[in-house]
Design a protein around this motif. Structure first.
Motif, PDB file in Angstrom:
ATOM      1  N   VAL A   1       0.838  -1.191   0.000  1.00 25.13           N
ATOM      2  CA  VAL A   1       0.000   0.000   0.000  1.00 25.13           C
ATOM      3  C   VAL A   1       0.878   1.247   0.000  1.00 25.13           C
TER       4      VAL A   1
ATOM      5  N   GLN B   1      -5.938  -8.939   0.103  1.00 20.61           N
ATOM      6  CA  GLN B   1      -4.601  -8.445   0.425  1.00 20.61           C
ATOM      7  C   GLN B   1      -3.568  -9.005  -0.544  1.00 20.61           C
TER       8      GLN B   1
ATOM      9  N   LEU C   1      -3.652  -6.987  -3.592  1.00 23.29           N
ATOM     10  CA  LEU C   1      -2.989  -5.686  -3.420  1.00 23.29           C
ATOM     11  C   LEU C   1      -1.476  -5.812  -3.578  1.00 23.29           C
TER      12      LEU C   1
ATOM     13  N   VAL D   1      -6.158   1.839  -3.333  1.00 25.34           N
ATOM     14  CA  VAL D   1      -5.513   0.660  -2.738  1.00 25.34           C
ATOM     15  C   VAL D   1      -5.632   0.739  -1.212  1.00 25.34           C
ATOM     16  N   TYR D   2      -5.396   1.921  -0.688  1.00 26.53           N
ATOM     17  CA  TYR D   2      -5.451   2.105   0.767  1.00 26.53           C
ATOM     18  C   TYR D   2      -6.841   1.792   1.311  1.00 26.53           C
TER      19      TYR D   2
ATOM     20  N   ASN E   1      -7.818  -1.822   1.348  1.00 23.94           N
ATOM     21  CA  ASN E   1      -7.216  -2.509   2.480  1.00 23.94           C
ATOM     22  C   ASN E   1      -7.942  -2.191   3.792  1.00 23.94           C
TER      23      ASN E   1
END
Lengths: 295, 324
Positions: A17, A141, A144, A206-207, A210
């Protein structure tokens, strides 16, 4: 041992991230020399763009492109419409930091006003965790991490193999020489704003994929980690940013596992402070050479 | 109705005094020495916490808030301690934050230090009660003075203004001294100043510590007045209110700082409380910060020297001259 392995696994997720954002930050800073403290606010804009897209029925993963596009457009507008105006009026490195800071304040609180200071849920469909030995991470995850690796590979390939990428690197190293070699520096700067803005907006998405939630302070709270990774990795170096992000992510999660989660972020910054104290030359070596804004 | 007005105005006077102290401190550091203290607010916060814990008395396991070094010191001691703690913290931060590095890096490093400090205090609950902060800090000498609540308010305001005057005389004397001239030499021509034998790093550290002491004092004064202190009170944006005030009024000019503090923290951030509420609760707060940011950017673009510029010729952010 099990704790350590899962801490490392979570550290790699966190690093992914951080890395996407830090890569964007570092190429922007490396080329333009603008220490852009509004980067976090633009991450939040990207995150909210993806949230709005999701509310209107667009899949969260396509939201990555939506957030990236929002970040790219906004960054280009700011870079050409705002930063360049200040630079023409004689703003230097430090004055530009203050400009970006004021801009960040404006964008952040504009988002706070529009979002009514609420935190919104950004749900991504979850399936069963994957087991990697003692560590268990969710498929989300894992994706990501995959995205961060793909972004890194694409960015490195672009910088090393394409003409635009080579021009970008040449300009980051020596703007005057690049211009006299016939590189269209104006275009390269535009490409840099678009590319770094895209990574910035995407990093916001992306953050929130998550953390599963988005609020006005999303990017702002995350920005110090991103800046720290970019400084540690060396301005303009995506590879350095990735390595620094890995170090910060893994240390953060190990401290979180053994020392308590409340100290995790502090530990991430602790690395930056340690490096500043121990080897300031390697990190902040830009003092001898007169650095100028390239806009 | 009348009493609530005098109450409000005396409170504003105290806030004005505290912000003025901050402005004087930052103006000494930035206006005269060129040191960019983007972490200013942590020194104020350190002073506030120091004064708070030595006024509250010991914290036992049964108390509803937890903190370190609980004590009950008589009146002037908490303020003196706040000043000392501000100075000591500035010394520690300055030792690694003030190396000769690029100015934009230096600014960001201090900003990050400010964020680290905030997160540390929020995370470490036993230190200063975490995010909830400390409350119920008694006002100094309230029982001994035997004043009406309004009388006490005005007495406190006068006390703050007296300290402001004292600090003002101190910083003005400092900046007119040989030492102050060395500071300006370091600010304007760092390499030339170093070649004349001035110890650049030591001078910066000295001005940083003095500024930190004033910041600590302002924090102590503020916390003893409002009686509570929590991480909400010292977000990084608070530093920029003072910076904005300084830029609006005029960098390197103490009268400019006075004007800026009257305009920005007082006029912009306190008076909107009287406007009718618009939108959802909290919208006014967001709009205030947007305006601070816009003023900040507009000043940097249009009049970087502020309304009342420093009177002597200067090499400080003088954007207009370079454009010509």
């Amino acid at each position: 041992m099990g704790t350590l392995v899962s801490a490392v696994a979570f550290g790699v997720v966190l690093a992914s991230v951080i890395a996407v954002a830090a890569m964007g930050f570092t190429i922007q800073f490396g080329l333009t020399n603008v220490f852009n403290l509004s980067f976090g606010a633009i991450m939040t804009v990207g995150a909210f763009a993806a949230y709005l897209a999701q509310v209107n029925g667009i899949n969260a993963w396509y939201g990555l492109a939506v957030g990236g596009a929002a970040g790219a457009v906004l960054t280009l507008l700011i870079g050409r419409g705002l930063f360049r105006v200040y630079a023409r009026r004689g703003a230097k490195l430090f004055e530009m930091v203050m400009v970006t800071l004021g801009l960040g304040l404006v964008i952040n609180y504009a988002i706070q006003a529009i979002s009514q200071n609420n935190v919104y849920q950004f749900a991504v469909l979850q399936s069963k965790p994957l087991r990697l030995g003692p560590a268990a991470i969710t498929p989300t995850q894992a994706i990501l991490v995959g995205i961060a690796v793909a972004v890194f590979a694409a960015l490195e390939a672009m910088l090393r193999l394409t003409r635009t990428g080579k021009a970008l690197r040449a300009m980051a190293a020596e703007p005057t020489l690049a211009r006299s070699c016939g590189i269209r520096t104006g275009r390269v700067v535009i490409v840099t704003w678009l590319l770094s803005g895209f990574l910035c907006g995407m990093a916001g998405v992306v953050y929130i994929i998550n953390t599963q939630s988005v609020g006005y302070a999303t990017g702002e709270n995350f920005l110090p980690l991103v800046v720290a990774a970019a400084i540690l990795g060396g301005a303009g170096s995506p590879a350095g940013a990735v390595v620094a992000a890995l170090a910060m992510g893994v240390v953060t999660e190990i401290v979180s596992a053994y020392g308590g989660p409340q100290y995790s972020t502090v530990a991430g910054f602790g690395i930056l402070v340690l490096v500043l104290v121990a080897r300031p030359g390697s990190v902040l070596g830009g003092q001898a050479r007169e650095t100028r804004l390239t806009l | 109705m009348l009493s609530s007005w005098t109450f409000f105005i005396s409170t504003l006077v105290v806030y004005f005094g505290v912000d003025l102290l901050s402005g004087l401190s930052l103006n000494l550091q930035f206006g005269y020495a060129g040191v960019i203290n983007f972490g200013y607010i942590i020194f104020q916060a350190a002073g506030a916490y120091a004064a708070a814990v030595v006024t509250l008395g010991p914290s036992g396991p049964a108390s509803f808030q937890h903190y370190v070094f609980g004590a009950k010191l008589p009146f002037p001691l908490p303020l003196l301690l706040a000043t000392a703690v501000g100075a000591a913290l500035a010394g520690v931060v300055g030792l690694f934050g003030l190396r000769r590095i690029r100015r934009d890096y230096q600014a960001v490093v201090l900003l990050i230090v400010s964020l680290i400090a905030l997160q540390l205090v929020q995370a470490d609950v036993p230190l200063f009660n975490g995010s909830n902060g400390l409350v119920g800090i008694p006002r100094p000498l309230q029982s001994q003075l035997a004043l009406t609540p309004q009388g006490y308010q005005w007495a406190y305001a006068a006390w703050v203004l007296a300290l402001c005057a004292l600090v003002y005389l101190l910083v003005r004397w400092l900046s007119k001294s040989t030492w102050g001239r060395s500071l300006r030499a370091v600010r304007d021509q760092e390499d030339a100043a170093a070649s004349l034998g001035l110890n650049v790093t030591a001078l910066r550290l000295q001005v940083f510590v003095i500024g930190g002491a004033i910041a600590g004092l302002s924090g102590g004064l503020l916390v003893e007045f409002i009686g509570a202190w929590s991480p909400d009170a010292w977000g990084y944006a608070e530093t920029f209110v003072i910076f904005t005030a300084m830029f609006v009024g005029g960098v390197g000019n103490y009268r400019g700082v006075l004007l800026g503090v009257l305009l920005v923290p007082i006029l912009f951030l306190q008076l909107p409380q009287f406007l009718p509420q618009i939108g959802y609760p909290g919208l006014t707060g967001s709009l205030e910060w947007i305006i601070v940011g816009l003023v900040w950017m507009a000043i940097l673009l249009l009049r970087p020297q502020g309304i009342l510029p420093e009177r002597r010729a200067l090499a400080l952010p003088d954007l207009s001259r370079e454009a010509a």
